[in-house]
Design a protein around this motif. Structure first.
Motif, PDB file in Angstrom:
ATOM      1  N   CYS A  31      35.350  33.657  34.513  1.00 60.17           N
ATOM      2  CA  CYS A  31      36.010  34.693  33.715  1.00 60.17           C
ATOM      3  C   CYS A  31      36.576  34.056  32.454  1.00 60.17           C
ATOM      4  O   CYS A  31      37.191  32.980  32.501  1.00 60.17           O
ATOM      5  CB  CYS A  31      37.127  35.343  34.528  1.00 60.17           C
ATOM      6  N   ASN A  33      39.005  35.106  30.664  1.00 64.23           N
ATOM      7  CA  ASN A  33      40.452  35.259  30.555  1.00 64.23           C
ATOM      8  C   ASN A  33      41.209  34.341  31.510  1.00 64.23           C
ATOM      9  O   ASN A  33      42.078  33.590  31.092  1.00 64.23           O
ATOM     10  CB  ASN A  33      40.832  36.721  30.809  1.00 64.23           C
ATOM     11  N   VAL A  43      33.623  43.461  36.418  1.00 65.75           N
ATOM     12  CA  VAL A  43      35.022  43.308  36.032  1.00 65.75           C
ATOM     13  C   VAL A  43      35.668  42.267  36.929  1.00 65.75           C
ATOM     14  O   VAL A  43      35.423  42.237  38.137  1.00 65.75           O
ATOM     15  CB  VAL A  43      35.764  44.654  36.156  1.00 65.75           C
ATOM     16  N   CYS A  47      42.151  39.633  37.131  1.00 64.22           N
ATOM     17  CA  CYS A  47      42.906  39.986  35.925  1.00 64.22           C
ATOM     18  C   CYS A  47      42.501  41.339  35.334  1.00 64.22           C
ATOM     19  O   CYS A  47      43.222  41.892  34.508  1.00 64.22           O
ATOM     20  CB  CYS A  47      42.742  38.901  34.859  1.00 64.22           C
ATOM     21  N   PHE A  49      39.839  42.040  33.398  1.00 63.15           N
ATOM     22  CA  PHE A  49      39.188  41.959  32.095  1.00 63.15           C
ATOM     23  C   PHE A  49      37.673  41.993  32.243  1.00 63.15           C
ATOM     24  O   PHE A  49      37.120  41.510  33.228  1.00 63.15           O
ATOM     25  CB  PHE A  49      39.582  40.659  31.381  1.00 63.15           C
ATOM     26  N   TYR A  50      37.002  42.588  31.251  1.00 59.35           N
ATOM     27  CA  TYR A  50      35.544  42.580  31.157  1.00 59.35           C
ATOM     28  C   TYR A  50      35.185  42.441  29.695  1.00 59.35           C
ATOM     29  O   TYR A  50      35.591  43.263  28.872  1.00 59.35           O
ATOM     30  CB  TYR A  50      34.941  43.858  31.748  1.00 59.35           C
ATOM     31  N   GLY A  52      36.313  40.482  27.417  1.00 59.34           N
ATOM     32  CA  GLY A  52      37.457  40.299  26.534  1.00 59.34           C
ATOM     33  C   GLY A  52      38.380  41.492  26.412  1.00 59.34           C
ATOM     34  O   GLY A  52      39.323  41.459  25.627  1.00 59.34           O
ATOM     35  N   ARG A  53      38.135  42.565  27.155  1.00 58.29           N
ATOM     36  CA  ARG A  53      38.988  43.754  27.080  1.00 58.29           C
ATOM     37  C   ARG A  53      39.579  44.065  28.455  1.00 58.29           C
ATOM     38  O   ARG A  53      38.922  43.867  29.474  1.00 58.29           O
ATOM     39  CB  ARG A  53      38.187  44.972  26.611  1.00 58.29           C
ATOM     40  N   GLN A  54      40.821  44.576  28.456  1.00 59.96           N
ATOM     41  CA  GLN A  54      41.468  44.996  29.700  1.00 59.96           C
ATOM     42  C   GLN A  54      40.842  46.323  30.124  1.00 59.96           C
ATOM     43  O   GLN A  54      40.970  47.325  29.443  1.00 59.96           O
ATOM     44  CB  GLN A  54      42.970  45.178  29.487  1.00 59.96           C
TER      45      GLN A  54
END
Length: 62
Positions: A31, A33, A43, A47, A49-50, A52-54
């Protein structure tokens, strides 16, 4: 037309079929993140995130 000389036994048939039934382990990537190992194009469950986005808010165990 080709005709088999004798019947193929069950053992020979099953042995031939099981060669193509082998399961492969999923490809894991790190990952971006948190560094957790996750499947590609999924996903991160740790955390959320996928790419770079929540995407989701992970539930904390309490």
């Amino acid at each position: 037309m080709a005709v088999p000389r004798s019947k193929t036994s069950k053992a020979v048939t099953k042995r031939r079929q099981t060669i193509n039934m082998k399961l492969t382990a999923p490809q894991l990537v790190e990952c971006n993140n948190c560094g957790n190992l996750v499947q590609s194009h999924h996903v991160c469950p740790k955390c959320g995130f996928y790419r770079g986005r929540q995407v989701i808010t992970p539930e904390t165990k309490g």
